[in-house]
Design an enzyme around this catalytic site. Structure first.
Site, PDB file in Angstrom:
ATOM      1  NE  ARG A  17      -1.170  11.196   6.991  1.00 15.48           N
ATOM      2  CZ  ARG A  17      -1.504  10.818   8.229  1.00 15.48           C
ATOM      3  NH1 ARG A  17      -0.685  10.072   8.930  1.00 15.48           N
ATOM      4  NH2 ARG A  17      -2.650  11.202   8.756  1.00 15.48           N
ATOM      5  N   GLY A  18      -0.886   5.811   5.397  1.00 12.17           N
ATOM      6  CA  GLY A  18      -1.477   4.713   6.170  1.00 12.17           C
ATOM      7  C   GLY A  18      -2.155   3.633   5.340  1.00 12.17           C
ATOM      8  NE  ARG A  40      -5.532  18.951  10.150  1.00 12.10           N
ATOM      9  CZ  ARG A  40      -6.429  18.268  10.855  1.00 12.10           C
ATOM     10  NH1 ARG A  40      -6.386  16.943  10.878  1.00 12.10           N
ATOM     11  NH2 ARG A  40      -7.378  18.888  11.532  1.00 12.10           N
ATOM     12  CG  ASN A  65     -12.727  18.289   6.524  1.00 12.61           C
ATOM     13  OD1 ASN A  65     -12.906  17.112   6.856  1.00 12.61           O
ATOM     14  ND2 ASN A  65     -13.015  19.304   7.324  1.00 12.61           N
ATOM     15  CE1 TYR A 153     -10.574   3.469  18.041  1.00 18.97           C
ATOM     16  CE2 TYR A 153     -12.660   2.300  17.916  1.00 18.97           C
ATOM     17  CZ  TYR A 153     -11.520   2.787  17.302  1.00 18.97           C
ATOM     18  OH  TYR A 153     -11.326   2.597  15.953  1.00 18.97           O
ATOM     19  CE  LYS A 160     -13.457   3.777  12.021  1.00 14.50           C
ATOM     20  NZ  LYS A 160     -13.160   4.100  10.610  1.00 14.50           N
TER      21      LYS A 160
HETATM   22  N1  LIG Z   1      -4.575   1.865  12.471  1.00 17.04           N
HETATM   23  C1  LIG Z   1      -5.390   1.044  13.101  1.00 17.04           C
HETATM   24  O1  LIG Z   1      -5.060   0.446  14.128  1.00 17.04           O
HETATM   25  C2  LIG Z   1      -6.775   0.797  12.548  1.00 17.04           C
HETATM   26  C3  LIG Z   1      -7.506  -0.298  13.009  1.00 17.04           C
HETATM   27  C4  LIG Z   1      -8.775  -0.522  12.528  1.00 17.04           C
HETATM   28  C5  LIG Z   1      -9.323   0.324  11.586  1.00 17.04           C
HETATM   29  N2  LIG Z   1      -8.601   1.403  11.151  1.00 17.04           N
HETATM   30  C6  LIG Z   1      -9.239   2.285  10.166  1.00 17.04           C
HETATM   31  O2  LIG Z   1      -8.476   2.296   8.973  1.00 17.04           O
HETATM   32  C7  LIG Z   1      -8.626   3.548   8.332  1.00 17.04           C
HETATM   33  C8  LIG Z   1      -7.261   4.162   8.070  1.00 17.04           C
HETATM   34  O3  LIG Z   1      -6.584   4.292   9.301  1.00 17.04           O
HETATM   35  P1  LIG Z   1      -5.037   4.655   9.400  1.00 17.04           P
HETATM   36  O4  LIG Z   1      -4.528   4.001  10.621  1.00 17.04           O
HETATM   37  O5  LIG Z   1      -4.364   4.436   8.098  1.00 17.04           O
HETATM   38  O6  LIG Z   1      -5.144   6.217   9.728  1.00 17.04           O
HETATM   39  P2  LIG Z   1      -4.061   7.359   9.596  1.00 17.04           P
HETATM   40  O7  LIG Z   1      -2.700   6.795   9.453  1.00 17.04           O
HETATM   41  O8  LIG Z   1      -4.371   8.318  10.692  1.00 17.04           O
HETATM   42  O9  LIG Z   1      -4.485   8.035   8.236  1.00 17.04           O
HETATM   43  C9  LIG Z   1      -5.706   8.688   8.189  1.00 17.04           C
HETATM   44  C10 LIG Z   1      -5.950   9.072   6.759  1.00 17.04           C
HETATM   45  O10 LIG Z   1      -7.231   9.699   6.705  1.00 17.04           O
HETATM   46  C11 LIG Z   1      -7.081  10.993   6.162  1.00 17.04           C
HETATM   47  N3  LIG Z   1      -8.010  11.904   6.803  1.00 17.04           N
HETATM   48  C12 LIG Z   1      -8.172  12.157   8.126  1.00 17.04           C
HETATM   49  N4  LIG Z   1      -9.144  13.065   8.303  1.00 17.04           N
HETATM   50  C13 LIG Z   1      -9.603  13.381   7.065  1.00 17.04           C
HETATM   51  C14 LIG Z   1     -10.602  14.246   6.586  1.00 17.04           C
HETATM   52  N5  LIG Z   1     -11.337  14.992   7.421  1.00 17.04           N
HETATM   53  N6  LIG Z   1     -10.825  14.335   5.252  1.00 17.04           N
HETATM   54  C15 LIG Z   1     -10.089  13.575   4.376  1.00 17.04           C
HETATM   55  N7  LIG Z   1      -9.113  12.728   4.782  1.00 17.04           N
HETATM   56  C16 LIG Z   1      -8.883  12.646   6.108  1.00 17.04           C
HETATM   57  C17 LIG Z   1      -5.648  11.398   6.389  1.00 17.04           C
HETATM   58  O11 LIG Z   1      -5.280  12.343   5.391  1.00 17.04           O
HETATM   59  P3  LIG Z   1      -4.287  13.589   5.720  1.00 17.04           P
HETATM   60  O12 LIG Z   1      -3.089  12.989   6.363  1.00 17.04           O
HETATM   61  O13 LIG Z   1      -3.996  14.228   4.403  1.00 17.04           O
HETATM   62  O14 LIG Z   1      -5.056  14.521   6.614  1.00 17.04           O
HETATM   63  C18 LIG Z   1      -4.926  10.057   6.258  1.00 17.04           C
HETATM   64  O15 LIG Z   1      -4.654   9.791   4.899  1.00 17.04           O
HETATM   65  C19 LIG Z   1      -9.500   4.389   9.256  1.00 17.04           C
HETATM   66  O16 LIG Z   1     -10.838   4.304   8.842  1.00 17.04           O
HETATM   67  C20 LIG Z   1      -9.312   3.732  10.586  1.00 17.04           C
HETATM   68  O17 LIG Z   1     -10.368   3.968  11.484  1.00 17.04           O
HETATM   69  C21 LIG Z   1      -7.340   1.651  11.597  1.00 17.04           C
END
Ligand SMILES: NC(=O)c1ccc[n+]([C@@H]2O[C@H](COP(=O)([O-])OP(=O)(O)OC[C@H]3O[C@@H](n4cnc5c(N)ncnc54)[C@H](OP(=O)(O)O)[C@@H]3O)[C@@H](O)[C@H]2O)c1
Length: 261
Positions: A17-18, A40, A65, A153, A160
């Protein structure tokens, strides 16, 4: 079609995802075979793998995980047995507890640090062995909260910051093996996670256009990650590249309205 990553194998953690999904699709579009890791949401991971396969590259879905060292070992055992090599590790998976520092308990601290920071250490240790003799790229996804104080945060920001510091150490230790290690720090991106946290009032609404006039989108991050995985980026080592449309260098400027000149 230009496919600079043809024949390379990339593991993208949290790529069902994402942002991780968008990165996986981008690397696949450049010819890389992709290991889709999820925790998940199996269905989402399988959909990502299906979309990747439609691009004509190989893909494999692995549930693990990344906060659990034994599960990381299990994932790398599978990669070792099935492929025997790895060229790219994208450390994208993240989780965390949205609380102020005074409200962070030991469980929330350990959970967040394990998934967001320790996982890079353990994945890099195993990945570097599979990259032996081939060179490699390791790119982590960080956020502005590593360097700036964002509301609720605290523990994610600290995790991070650890990720970014570890990126520097790994970059130097792995340079003799021709493994490039870098990170990308993004401002808010409107993913499902961000929408959920805002809707449930677990964090303040950080969605606002950057000085460029729009928010960062997953494709912006995926393009930068792909560049860091290219040979053109060979001399960039241990850096965290900020991608935020200028937000962090102009904190006192009013943001431009979407679409304005
Ligand atoms: N969104 C923002 O505003 C933002 C800004 C700056 C940086 N980031 C960074 O960008 C990255 C992706 O963020 P996102 O917004 O795409 O997050 P997201 O939509 O919450 O997706 C999180 C992803 O990480 C996986 N994940 C979570 N816990 C896990 C674990 N314990 N083991 C393996 N996989 C795990 C989830 O898989 P499942 O769904 O299968 O559990 C999902 O694919 C992260 O590092 C985040 O900190 C995000």
């Amino acid at each position: 079609m230009n496919q600079p990553l043809k024949g390379k194998l990339a593991l993208v953690t949290g790529s069902g995802r994402g942002i991780g999904r968008t990165i996986a699709l981008k690397l696949a579009s450049q010819g890389a075979d992709i290991i889709v890791n999820f925790f998940r949401h199996r269905q989402a991971a399988e959909k990502t793998a299906e979309d990747i396969q439609a691009m004509g590259v190989k893909t494999k879905v692995i549930r693990a995980n990344v906060g659990d060292p034994t599960k990381i070992d299990g994932m790398f055992d599978i990669i070792g047995n099935d492929f025997g090599y790895l060229d790219i590790l994208i450390n994208n998976a993240a989780s965390g507890v949205g609380r102020s520092a005074m409200d962070v308990d030991v469980k929330a601290w350990d959970w967040t640090m394990d998934i967001n920071a320790k996982a890079l250490l353990l994945c890099a240790q195993r990945a570097s062995k599979l990259m032996e003799g081939r060179g490699g790229k390791i790119v982590s996804i960080s956020s502005l909260g590593a360097s700036f104080v964002l509301p609720t945060y605290a523990v994610v920001g600290v995790s991070k910051a650890a990720l970014e510091a570890l990126t520097r150490y790994l970059a130097i230790e792995l340079a003799p093996k021709s493994i490039c290690v870098n990170a990308v720090a993004a401002s808010a991106v409107e993913t499902e996670a961000l929408k959920f946290y805002i809707k449930e009032q677990l964090m303040p609404d950080t969605r606002q256009p950057t000085p460029v006039g729009r928010m960062v989108i997953p494709e912006d991050i995926a393009n930068l990650v792909a560049f860091l995985c290219s040979e053109e980026a060979f001399m960039i080592r241990g850096q965290t590249i900020i991608i935020d449309g200028g937000t962090s260098i102009a904190p006192f400027l009013a943001v431009r309205e979407e679409g304005s000149q």
